[in-house]
Design a protein around this motif. Structure first.
Motif, PDB file in Angstrom:
ATOM      1  N   SER A 169       0.857  -1.194   0.000  1.00 48.38           N
ATOM      2  CA  SER A 169       0.000   0.000   0.000  1.00 48.38           C
ATOM      3  C   SER A 169       0.892   1.243   0.000  1.00 48.38           C
ATOM      4  O   SER A 169       2.120   1.139  -0.013  1.00 48.38           O
ATOM      5  N   ALA A 170       0.258   2.440   0.053  1.00 52.44           N
ATOM      6  CA  ALA A 170       1.001   3.704  -0.053  1.00 52.44           C
ATOM      7  C   ALA A 170       2.132   3.801   0.985  1.00 52.44           C
ATOM      8  O   ALA A 170       3.178   4.380   0.710  1.00 52.44           O
ATOM      9  N   ASN A 171       1.935   3.225   2.173  1.00 50.41           N
ATOM     10  CA  ASN A 171       2.998   3.307   3.188  1.00 50.41           C
ATOM     11  C   ASN A 171       4.032   2.181   3.067  1.00 50.41           C
ATOM     12  O   ASN A 171       4.861   1.985   3.946  1.00 50.41           O
ATOM     13  N   GLY A 172       3.963   1.422   1.971  1.00 43.75           N
ATOM     14  CA  GLY A 172       4.968   0.388   1.710  1.00 43.75           C
ATOM     15  C   GLY A 172       4.648  -0.951   2.378  1.00 43.75           C
ATOM     16  O   GLY A 172       5.394  -1.918   2.234  1.00 43.75           O
ATOM     17  N   GLU A 173       3.518  -1.021   3.135  1.00 37.89           N
ATOM     18  CA  GLU A 173       3.205  -2.250   3.859  1.00 37.89           C
ATOM     19  C   GLU A 173       2.262  -3.153   3.061  1.00 37.89           C
ATOM     20  O   GLU A 173       1.436  -2.680   2.281  1.00 37.89           O
ATOM     21  N   LEU A 174       2.400  -4.453   3.302  1.00 36.39           N
ATOM     22  CA  LEU A 174       1.445  -5.401   2.716  1.00 36.39           C
ATOM     23  C   LEU A 174       0.290  -5.538   3.696  1.00 36.39           C
ATOM     24  O   LEU A 174       0.487  -5.962   4.844  1.00 36.39           O
TER      25      LEU A 174
END
Ligand code: G1P
Length: 271
Positions: free
Chosen positions: A205-210
């Motif tokens: 996602s936008a914050n780099g997390e799955l």
């Protein structure tokens, strides 16, 4: 197939609780005399699980120490490692080998439930339907953006508390204007092993997390996602104030120290 494994994601660094978490993981902070994670382990056992797998970080060796001490005749507690903090979806996929090709419970340890009833209901719903079943709660619309938000097939039963609903859409932490309902995901999930293949396919996602939510959204697209709207007592221990409230409320409920705490509080506030 019976649900026998619970996965507890516990790899976060607990920065909201510094300096307490310099040397003690937040999951081991005490609710009076009991580490928070023990409540979740006990809930898993009460819901019929005989295996608990804690997903943790190598920076938190005391979680592994605690796990070895926490195993009982009823429940075997073990750990697997999440090598980098890549989100809840990634944490769950780290447990794939330990879980095997079976349905399993995911329990977020930042939420302590008043009892094991919701997890038991989710397990029963999974065992009846074969579909991933997740805990839901109605919240004021202003709070929706702190949670995974779901759209459900309208059912009059959904308003009455504890009945199951079919979930058609899931969005992680929408802006208030984008909310699809006032129903949010709370931290108890009974997941089909199909989630593991979905988690292989999702993009960060936008914050780099799955996000686990993105895997759930794919199950919803396949018509494979159910929810139970619950009014269970729930303590959100993800913030210092939430933890403090949980300590006080849970201690007040206890037969051994509750009466003593109650009279001390009364004395303090009637002065
Ligand atoms: C996670 C999930 C979210 C869910 C929430 C429940 O968010 O991503 O969908 O509603 O747990 O507590 P977190 O609170 O870890 O940011």
């Amino acid at each position: 197939m019976a649900v026998r494994t619970a996965v507890i994601p516990a790899a976060g660094m607990g920065t909201r609780f510094l300096p307490a978490t310099r040397a003690t993981p937040k999951e081991l902070l005490p609710i009076y005399d009991t580490p928070a994670i023990q409540f979740v382990i006990d809930e898993a056992a009460a819901a019929g699980c005989d295996r608990v797998v804690i997903v943790t970080s190598r920076a938190k060796p005391s979680i592994e120490n605690y796990a070895s001490a926490a195993s009982t005749d009823q429940v075997a507690v073990s750990v697997v490692y999440q090598e980098s903090p890549r989100g809840l979806g990634h944490a769950v996929s780290c447990a794939r080998q330990a879980v095997g090709d079976e349905p399993f419970v995911v329990m977020l340890p930042d939420e302590i439930m008043g009892d094991a009833s919701l997890t038991k209901q989710l397990v029963a719903l999974y065992e009846k339907s074969g579909k991933t079943s997740i805990g839901l709660k109605k919240v004021p619309v202003a709070e929706v953006s702190s949670y995974g938000n779901v759209e459900v097939i309208k059912s009059s039963a959904a308003a009455s508390g504890e009945s199951s609903v079919a979930i058609t859409r899931v969005i992680e932490k929408p802006k208030p204007a984008d909310a699809v309902s006032d129903l949010v995901i709370i931290g108890r999930y009974v997941l089909s092993p199909k989630i593991f293949d979905k988690l292989e396919q999702i993009k960060p996602s936008a914050n780099g997390e799955l996000q686990l939510t993105d895997g759930l959204a794919m199950l919803a697209d396949d018509g494979e996602l159910l929810g139970i709207v619950s009014e269970i007592t729930r303590y959100d221990t993800g913030t210092p104030m939430g933890l403090l409230r949980a300590v006080i409320e849970i201690a007040l409920e206890r037969k051994d120290i509750g009466p003593q705490l109650n009279s001390w509080l009364k004395e303090k506030f009637t002065k």
